[in-house]
Scaffold this active site. Structure first.
Site, PDB file in Angstrom:
ATOM      1  N   HIS A 124       0.825  -1.210   0.000  1.00  0.00           N
ATOM      2  CA  HIS A 124       0.000   0.000   0.000  1.00  0.00           C
ATOM      3  C   HIS A 124       0.859   1.261   0.000  1.00  0.00           C
ATOM      4  O   HIS A 124       1.695   1.454   0.882  1.00  0.00           O
ATOM      5  CB  HIS A 124      -0.889  -0.025   1.254  1.00  0.00           C
ATOM      6  CG  HIS A 124      -1.937   1.015   1.310  1.00  0.00           C
ATOM      7  ND1 HIS A 124      -2.259   1.676   2.464  1.00  0.00           N
ATOM      8  CD2 HIS A 124      -2.777   1.505   0.359  1.00  0.00           C
ATOM      9  CE1 HIS A 124      -3.241   2.517   2.245  1.00  0.00           C
ATOM     10  NE2 HIS A 124      -3.575   2.438   0.964  1.00  0.00           N
TER      11      HIS A 124
ATOM     12  N   GLU B 153       0.780  -0.250  -4.815  1.00  0.00           N
ATOM     13  CA  GLU B 153      -0.333   0.675  -5.045  1.00  0.00           C
ATOM     14  C   GLU B 153       0.157   2.085  -4.802  1.00  0.00           C
ATOM     15  O   GLU B 153       0.999   2.315  -3.927  1.00  0.00           O
ATOM     16  CB  GLU B 153      -1.483   0.327  -4.087  1.00  0.00           C
ATOM     17  CG  GLU B 153      -2.741   1.158  -4.253  1.00  0.00           C
ATOM     18  CD  GLU B 153      -2.810   2.365  -3.334  1.00  0.00           C
ATOM     19  OE1 GLU B 153      -3.778   3.143  -3.450  1.00  0.00           O
ATOM     20  OE2 GLU B 153      -1.897   2.552  -2.500  1.00  0.00           O
TER      21      GLU B 153
ATOM     22  N   ASP C  18      -1.085   6.600  -5.392  1.00  0.00           N
ATOM     23  CA  ASP C  18      -2.140   7.573  -5.672  1.00  0.00           C
ATOM     24  C   ASP C  18      -1.612   8.626  -6.639  1.00  0.00           C
ATOM     25  O   ASP C  18      -0.570   9.230  -6.386  1.00  0.00           O
ATOM     26  CB  ASP C  18      -2.568   8.262  -4.378  1.00  0.00           C
ATOM     27  CG  ASP C  18      -3.022   7.269  -3.325  1.00  0.00           C
ATOM     28  OD1 ASP C  18      -4.083   6.659  -3.519  1.00  0.00           O
ATOM     29  OD2 ASP C  18      -2.316   7.092  -2.306  1.00  0.00           O
TER      30      ASP C  18
ATOM     31  N   HIS D  28      -1.759  11.318  -1.830  1.00  0.00           N
ATOM     32  CA  HIS D  28      -3.041  10.743  -1.432  1.00  0.00           C
ATOM     33  C   HIS D  28      -4.079  11.807  -1.099  1.00  0.00           C
ATOM     34  O   HIS D  28      -5.209  11.769  -1.576  1.00  0.00           O
ATOM     35  CB  HIS D  28      -2.861   9.812  -0.230  1.00  0.00           C
ATOM     36  CG  HIS D  28      -4.147   9.276   0.301  1.00  0.00           C
ATOM     37  ND1 HIS D  28      -4.899   9.947   1.251  1.00  0.00           N
ATOM     38  CD2 HIS D  28      -4.839   8.150   0.000  1.00  0.00           C
ATOM     39  CE1 HIS D  28      -5.990   9.243   1.512  1.00  0.00           C
ATOM     40  NE2 HIS D  28      -5.979   8.145   0.773  1.00  0.00           N
TER      41      HIS D  28
ATOM     42  N   GLU E 240      -4.051   4.264  -8.283  1.00  0.00           N
ATOM     43  CA  GLU E 240      -5.327   4.826  -7.881  1.00  0.00           C
ATOM     44  C   GLU E 240      -5.422   6.256  -8.406  1.00  0.00           C
ATOM     45  O   GLU E 240      -4.568   7.092  -8.105  1.00  0.00           O
ATOM     46  CB  GLU E 240      -5.508   4.820  -6.370  1.00  0.00           C
ATOM     47  CG  GLU E 240      -6.859   5.416  -5.977  1.00  0.00           C
ATOM     48  CD  GLU E 240      -7.118   5.484  -4.492  1.00  0.00           C
ATOM     49  OE1 GLU E 240      -8.027   6.253  -4.096  1.00  0.00           O
ATOM     50  OE2 GLU E 240      -6.433   4.797  -3.720  1.00  0.00           O
TER      51      GLU E 240
END
Length: 252
Positions: A19, A46, A48, A61, A121
């Site tokens: 993450h 992952e 952002d 994020h 993301e």
């Protein structure tokens, strides 16, 4: 018992996903976090992505800069030249003080060079969901052109962002992010042409996971940090586990 699989799409990704790079062990969404996650054996990450004021995709994020950088205000309101001078590591620890923010370009090249997989993301600034999705799709196509590995998985909580990504990169896989399994979640994912649903692990049930699989969708969960939760999800047939606990949960 795991549900019998339906005619699911090919899934080229590992089950374990770090993450924001390395969860909480390094400053999130920085190359330092990616390197540390890899040291713990992770091969998929992952992150952002949002747009700067001058159209550069960078990793952040929050809408605002205060929590994870030395800056202030909306991240998307600044040009990349200003963002690039911020300290994105000092908030985390002295060890990482001076770590710069990362562009999606830099992270993609790092992953491609090391044969890592990536879940991007789409994290748009307010009011910019569709255009950010378009930009992420367009940039992902450019960066992964000719690559031999798996393409990036594009995900978002905002259907409009996924629609934008679908417009510019229809062939790239998309995942619908959900905080809860709200009414209509399956129809929304299917309507956007998604290949996966990614939900808070606390809200997955065996029945919901079976419904997704029968509809031909893969299932992922975030943010899974405890072995008991891993065991529960694996028993139901989860396809991807997004975790902060890269030092405690082995991806092997």
């Amino acid at each position: 018992m795991k549900p019998a699989p339906a005619d699911l799409p090919h899934w080229p990704y590992p089950r374990w996903i770090a993450h924001r790079g390395a969860g909480q062990l390094a400053p999130e969404n920085t190359l330092a976090a990616f390197r540390l996650g890899a040291q713990h054996g992770y091969r998929m990450f992952e992150c952002d992505a949002k747009l700067s004021a001058d159209g550069v995709l960078f990793l952040l994020h929050d809408d605002t800069l205060e929590r994870t950088t030395s800056g202030q205000g909306l991240g998307g309101a600044l040009p990349w030249a200003a963002l690039s001078r911020l300290d994105a590591g000092g908030w985390h620890s002295r060890t990482h003080a001076g770590e710069p923010p990362a562009t999606l370009d830099a992270v993609a090249r790092h992953c491609l060079a090391n044969r890592f997989d990536l879940n991007i993301e789409i994290k748009p600034s307010p009011g910019l969901a569709y255009v950010t999705g378009e930009a992420v799709g367009r940039e992902a196509l450019r960066l992964w052109a000719g690559a031999s590995g798996a393409p990036p998985l594009l995900s978002s909580f905002e259907p409009e962002a996924l629609a934008g990504a679908r417009q510019t990169a229809p062939a790239l896989p998309r995942g619908l992010l959900l905080e809860t399994l709200c009414e209509g979640w399956l129809d929304t994912a299917l309507g956007l042409g998604c290949v996966a649903v990614i939900c808070d692990h606390e809200h997955w049930t065996a029945e919901a996971m079976a419904r997704a699989r029968q509809a031909g969708l893969r299932t992922l969960a975030y943010t899974v940090n405890e072995p008991a939760d891993v065991a529960r999800l694996e028993a139901w047939g989860i396809d991807g586990i997004i975790t902060d606990a890269v030092d405690r949960l082995s991806p092997v």
